[in-house]
Structures are given as structure tokens and as C-alpha cells.
Design a protein around this motif. Structure first.
Motif, PDB file in Angstrom:
ATOM      1  N   VAL A  33       0.857  -1.196   0.000  1.00 51.27           N
ATOM      2  CA  VAL A  33       0.000   0.000   0.000  1.00 51.27           C
ATOM      3  C   VAL A  33       0.885   1.234   0.000  1.00 51.27           C
ATOM      4  O   VAL A  33       2.065   1.188   0.375  1.00 51.27           O
ATOM      5  N   GLN A  34       0.312   2.354  -0.409  1.00 47.03           N
ATOM      6  CA  GLN A  34       1.071   3.600  -0.445  1.00 47.03           C
ATOM      7  C   GLN A  34       1.346   4.114   0.964  1.00 47.03           C
ATOM      8  O   GLN A  34       0.735   3.689   1.936  1.00 47.03           O
ATOM      9  N   HIS A  35       2.259   5.074   1.055  1.00 43.70           N
ATOM     10  CA  HIS A  35       2.722   5.583   2.360  1.00 43.70           C
ATOM     11  C   HIS A  35       1.560   6.133   3.187  1.00 43.70           C
ATOM     12  O   HIS A  35       1.423   5.798   4.367  1.00 43.70           O
ATOM     13  N   ILE A  36       0.741   6.972   2.585  1.00 44.57           N
ATOM     14  CA  ILE A  36      -0.444   7.512   3.257  1.00 44.57           C
ATOM     15  C   ILE A  36      -1.637   7.335   2.326  1.00 44.57           C
ATOM     16  O   ILE A  36      -1.626   7.831   1.196  1.00 44.57           O
ATOM     17  N   VAL A  37      -2.650   6.613   2.791  1.00 46.55           N
ATOM     18  CA  VAL A  37      -3.850   6.394   1.981  1.00 46.55           C
ATOM     19  C   VAL A  37      -4.661   7.694   1.936  1.00 46.55           C
ATOM     20  O   VAL A  37      -4.854   8.344   2.978  1.00 46.55           O
ATOM     21  N   PRO A  38      -5.143   8.121   0.777  1.00 46.52           N
ATOM     22  CA  PRO A  38      -5.975   9.337   0.700  1.00 46.52           C
ATOM     23  C   PRO A  38      -7.229   9.210   1.568  1.00 46.52           C
ATOM     24  O   PRO A  38      -7.692   8.107   1.873  1.00 46.52           O
TER      25      PRO A  38
END
Length: 644
Positions: A33-38
Motif C-alpha cells: 500500500v502507499q505511504h499515506i492512503v488518501p
């Protein structure tokens, strides 16, 4: 209740914040997963609480710091995530994260979330978990609960956000002291008030019928007999005083809610509180106390038949000795579900009918509420809610405008307001006191503030309520020059001392200074037991009244109890306003007749414009008669002037 919830996830790097959010959305584990989820928005229809939910992920690097602080301040609830396999991430909760929130001045619920439960080796008992969490909860009251989950195994992920929602929508802090394990004072006060309102027969016990009515009001479903017995058995087991006879006592009612909260069922208690009008601060909300109620200009507000029934029922419920009157202690008990007696600063109960001991009778009780509704309907509206009326607006009704009723020549209202004016020492206060059955007092005390009394008057078998108000001679001028205040009056009663040669000139002067001819009027000559004095006025009172087309002054003596049924006369005038308009009893009907003539002529001439054009041409025609003044004045005023 809040219609949206903003949930923020914080925690050290690598504890799985973004993975938890992704697992909730995808309903399965996502390895990368990305660093911070929108930010994620969940619509209300897919949440148990039917609220819009915003889920916000966060980072913990220095570059993320300003954004993190901004989101912390916007959050409604904060989930602090730690990793089960990383003890350091747990120890940083009391050492770093919770003090950090306080440093920012943020005071919102906090949920501790233990992620990666699938990596824990061996079984851990609930007692062991409590030993870890309880010390933190005792030190930091903002911590609501702790939830363990696994984003990889998709275990308890949805529960994390469910408890986060509950922490916002059904907060623990206003209700329960987690340190002492007791209900907080404001919560106890609110629940006691609810118990008292539900105890319809005021016997201190909620019987089966009252409990079912409570259950239906709050949860839209009655209790089954077996469920009811189960509740009583459980309460009886833990609280001996909780059950009496076949019902639940106040102590039992409070125990039930303590148990609900301790078992995490805060939504049950909050549902009850909100059904009875309480907000998150455990105060009754403005919207609950004062629902929207618009009153058109020149209309008044009265109790409806349902309103009179409600106040009659509550009077009888609190008249414990059934003597037909409410003593001071019974009134205090009745008003215990409200801020207190609304008439405490109005010389109550001297404002209405009471028995020889000063206890308020049912007649006086209903009369007092009739006056309050007429003069301050918002007070009545609030107290209907305080005292437990399920639909306060149904207890009130709006009357027709006064001007409409005067034009029709008859009033359909049930409560009337009369101003009582007169010079100092003319006997206004004694006149008012006699109306509510108070004894005559020899001592003279000048009126220094507005004084109001109310009583019922029987008019041809129909009960009406009459409110009399005096302002004191120092304040009458201020009242009479206010058109807004004058519009509220149904009758003006001018009082003068028939034994004082200067008394009548005072009220004559008032009439000369202020425009009062549109208000029905009655003159009253007080102290008729004393020698009649010649009034120092250009004409005597009887001649003065005849010239105005009014009845001659009514002679009364409050001291000897000879009131000549004057209060009945005032009420009759209020019901038939055209009978006492200064200038002649037929003044209003004459004006109405002229108006009908005007409408008829306009119709003949094809409307106002055509009629005006016709008369204008006649006026301009050489050799024709010239009509002096306006043709409208001729039609409505009833007079013409012919000139050659």
C-alpha cells in the motif's frame, strides 16, 4: 446527534495504519500500500449509525508533522495504532502520543488499536490485557477503549471503526466516571428526571405499563412479559432496593443504565437521553424546549383543549392529599423536572386563585397557565417540555387577529387582557386583588412594578379567562404611548377614586395625551362606600362617558365587597368589543357600512379607477356642480360640500 464522524489514524511507522484502512475498503489484505492512503468517505447508508464517516490516514515523518497536527485538530476521534509484535510502539502511547494530543489542546475520544494480532505468540488472557490497558485509561480519561485486530487476517478491522464511531456518537465521558466506576452527577440528574416523567401515577415505581410506554417511546417496541421479568430479576439480584412490588424503582433504573455503560452499551443510554431532549452536554436542547412556533402579528396564543387536559392531569397527579389544591411542597415536587417555578418572581400565588391556606386551586392553576400562555407563550412551550408533554405544540393554539375580531364585532378567544389605569391611590391594586379573592388591605403601598392577576369568568355558561394588569402611575405613560403594547389590550379600564376630587382629571389627561379611542373602554369609580366628591373637571364622569357613547362609570367598593359584577362586565366587553368603543357604540358598524357603500359604488362604476375618472370629468365639465374634497372622503366619510 452529530451527522458526520471524522476518524484519524495515528501511530509509529510500520504499525499498519494504511493497511488497516485498505483492508476495510477492500475487505481483504493488500500486501503493498502507499505511504499515506488518501482520505476515505463512507456514505451514511452503509454505516450502522447512519452517519457520513471520514477516515484519515497520517504519516509520522518530520515532513508530515504540520499536516498531522492539522488533522489532529480536525478529528472527532483518534485511533492510536500500535503493533502487537513491537512493544516499543505500545509504550510510546502514554509516553508520546497521548501527551502530544494534550499539548496541542485537543480533547477528543481516543481508541487504542493493537494491530497484527495474528503475529502474537501463544494465547493472552483478558486479565493480562487489562493489566496493560487499565493503567493508561486511568491516567488518560480520553481513552475510551482498546481493540485488537489483524489487517492481514482481516480480523476485527470493521470493529475498529465501529467503536470509533461509537466513541463520538455515544461518548462515555459525559455519562460515566471510569476511575470511580459510577455514573456522573449530570447523568444521574437527567436519568432521575426521565424516571420521574415516566412514573405517570407518581408512586415512585415504574410498573409494567409505565415500563412498556417508556420502552415504546425510546425503542419503538414494547417489552415482552418474559423480558420484563428477566430485567427485574437481574436488578433484584444486584440491587435490593431496585425492585419494589411489581415495578422498578429509581435505584433500579439507575442501576440498569450503569450496567449498560459498563458492558459497552452506551448507545442504549444515549438513545434514552436523546429521546427526552438531551444533548451531548446533558442539557435539554433549545430545539427540544422551543420547537418552531410562529405567531402572526396581532394574534395571541392560548392553551388548546389538549393543553388544558395536560395541566389538569399533572395537577391531579401531584395533588397527593387530594384536597383540590397544590401546597408549596407539592408545587416544588411538580416543578422538580424543570428549572423551577416559572412565577417565583411574580408574587405567585397572589396572582391567581388560592384557598385559605395559600395553596393553589385547580381553577387558579389553569388560570395562571392561561395568563402565562397569553403573555409569554414561549415560557409555556418550554415548560410543556420540562413537565413531559409528548407533543408540546399540540397544547397551544393561535387565535384570530384582534383587528379582525373587532371588525366582526365579536371575539372567539378564551383569554383576554385588560389594562387597568388610574392615578396613585385610586385603588387599582385592591381592584386586582379582589378579582382573585384576596382580602382588602387598609395599608397603601404604591405600585412600583407591573402587577398581573388572572381568574376565570363565567359568560353564559362558557368559561373565559381574564388577565388584569396595572403598571403604576409612574409607568402608565410609557405603556400607553407604545402602540405595540396597546395592540395587546382587549380592554382598558380607567379607575378613579370617587371620593377624591382630583382623581378623574388624571385619567382624562391620559386619554387626551394618547390615542386610545380604538380600544374598548370601561370607567370604574372606586371607593363608593365613601362620600361622593365633585370632580374638578370640565364635566362630571357620567357626562364625560355619555359624550363618548360609553356606559357611565361602574361604582364599586372593594372594601365592602360591592364590585357590581364589574369583572363580568370587562370580560363581556372583551367578547363584544364594538359595544365599548369610545365615540359611540355604533362607530365601528357605521364605518363598516360606509366601507360596504364604497365597495358597491366602485362595482357600479367598474372599479376604483373608472369611478374616479367619472367624477373627475364631472368636476371639470363647464357649468357642472363642483364636489368639494375627495370623492373617496364623500363615500367613506359620509358627507359632501356643494359649491356653486
Amino acid at each position: 446527534m452529530r451527522r458526520d464522524v471524522r476518524i484519524l489514524l495515528v501511530g509509529d511507522e510500520g504499525v499498519g495504519k494504511s493497511t488497516i484502512v485498505t483492508s476495510l475498503i477492500k475487505e481483504s489484505f493488500v500486501p503493498h500500500v502507499q505511504h499515506i492512503v488518501p482520505e476515505v468517505t463512507i456514505p451514511p447508508e452503509v454505516t450502522p449509525e447512519n452517519v457520513t464517516t471520514y477516515i484519515v490516514d497520517s504519516g509520522n515523518s518530520d515532513s508530515d508533522r504540520s499536516h498531522l497536527e492539522s488533522e489532529i485538530r480536525k478529528a472527532h476521534v483518534i485511533c492510536v495504532v500500535y503493533a502487537i509484535d513491537d512493544p516499543n510502539s505500545f509504550s510510546r502511547i502514554p509516553a508520546h502520543w497521548l501527551p502530544y494530543f494534550r499539548q496541542l489542546g485537543v480533547n477528543v475520544p481516543v481508541i487504542l488499536v493493537g494491530n497484527k494480532i495474528d503475529l502474537r505468540g501463544g494465547e493472552v488472557t483478558n486479565e493480562a490485557l487489562e493489566d496493560e490497558i487499565i493503567p493508561i485509561m486511568n491516567e488518560f480519561k480520553e481513552v475510551e477503549t482498546c481493540v485488537e485486530c489483524s489487517a492481514q487476517a482481516n480480523l476485527n478491522v470493521s470493529e475498529v471503526f465501529y467503536f470509533a464511531q461509537k466513541a463520538v456518537l455515544h461518548p462515555t465521558a459525559p455519562l460515566y466516571d471510569s476511575r470511580d466506576h459510577v455514573l456522573k452527577r449530570d447523568c444521574v440528574a437527567a436519568l432521575r428526571r426521565i424516571f420521574k416523567l415516566c412514573d405517570v401515577n407518581k408512586d415512585g415505581v415504574l410498573d409494567a405499563q409505565e415500563l412498556n410506554e417508556f420502552q415504546s417511546k425510546c425503542f419503538d417496541t414494547p417489552l415482552q412479559a418474559q423480558e420484563l421479568e428477566g430485567i427485574k430479576d437481574m436488578v433484584r439480584e444486584h440491587s435490593e432496593a431496585g425492585v419494589r412490588g411489581d415495578g422498578l424503582t429509581e435505584a433500579g433504573f439507575l442501576y440498569l443504565h450503569t450496567m449498560f455503560i459498563q458492558r459497552g452499551r452506551l448507545e442504549t443510554t444515549w438513545t434514552v437521553l436523546r429521546k427526552f431532549g438531551y444533548g451531548e452536554d446533558l442539557r435539554l436542547t433549545e430545539a427540544f424546549l422551543y420547537p418552531k412556533f410562529e405567531v402572526p402579528h396581532d394574534c395571541s396564543v392560548e392553551l388548546s383543549p389538549l393543553g388544558y387536559k395536560f395541566f389538569t392531569d399533572i395537577f391531579e397527579a401531584y395533588d397527593k392529599d387530594q384536597d383540590g389544591a397544590l401546597k408549596a411542597e407539592e408545587l416544588n415536587d411538580l416543578f422538580s423536572t424543570s428549572p423551577g417555578n416559572p412565577w417565583a418572581n411574580q408574587k405567585f400565588p397572589d396572582t391567581t386563585v388560592a384557598d385559605d391556606t395559600g395553596a393553589v386551586t385547580l381553577q387558579g392553576w389553569l388560570a395562571q397557565w392561561s395568563m402565562t400562555t397569553l403573555l409569554e407563550h414561549k415560557t409555556t412551550l418550554g415548560y410543556l417540555s420540562y413537565l413531559g408533554h409528548p407533543q408540546p405544540l399540540s397544547a397551544l393554539q393561535i387565535t384570530r387577529p384582534r383587528k379582525t375580531e373587532r371588525r366582526k364585532g365579536r371575539s372567539t378567544r378564551n383569554v383576554f387582557l385588560s389594562y387597568v389605569c388610574g392615578g396613585a391611590g385610586s385603588g387599582k391594586t385592591s381592584f386586582l386583588r379582589a378579582f382573585v379573592g384576596r382580602k382588602f388591605g387598609e395599608a397603601y403601598n404604591p405600585t412600583k412594578r407591573m402587577n398581573s392577576v388572572v381568574n376565570s369568568v363565567d359568560i353564559a355558561g362558557s368559561e373565559k379567562y381574564l388577565v388584569l394588569q396595572e403598571f403604576g402611575s409612574n409607568y402608565e405613560a410609557e405603556m400607553l404611548k407604545s402602540s405595540k403594547k396597546l395592540d395587546l389590550a382587549d380592554v382598558i379600564v380607567f379607575v378613579y377614586d370617587s371620593s377624591d376630587t382630583n382623581s378623574f382629571s388624571y385619567i382624562s389627561g391620559l386619554r387626551q395625551r394618547y390615542n386610545l379611542d380604538h380600544i374598548p373602554t370601561l370607567f370604574v369609580a372606586t371607593k363608593s362606600d365613601l362620600d361622593l366628591a365633585q370632580q374638578r373637571h370640565e364635566v362630571q364622569p357620567d357626562v364625560y362617558c355619555r359624550r363618548l357613547g360609553l356606559q357611565v362609570p361602574v361604582a364599586v367598593s372593594v372594601k365592602t365587597g360591592q364590585t357590581a359584577d364589574v369583572y363580568h362586565a370587562i370580560c363581556s366587553i372583551a367578547m363584544n368589543p364594538n359595544s365599548a368603543i369610545p365615540g359611540g357604540a355604533d362607530r365601528a358598524s357605521t364605518a363598516a357600512a360606509r366601507l360596504r357603500m364604497y365597495v358597491t359604488v366602485c362595482a357600479i362604476f367598474g372599479g376604483v379607477s373608472a369611478g374616479a375618472f367619472f367624477l373627475y370629468r364631472a368636476w371639470k365639465r363647464p357649468g357642472s356642480l363642483i364636489w368639494g374634497g375627495s370623492w373617496l372622503s364623500w363615500l367613506v366619510g359620509g358627507g359632501v360640500r356643494r359649491e356653486l
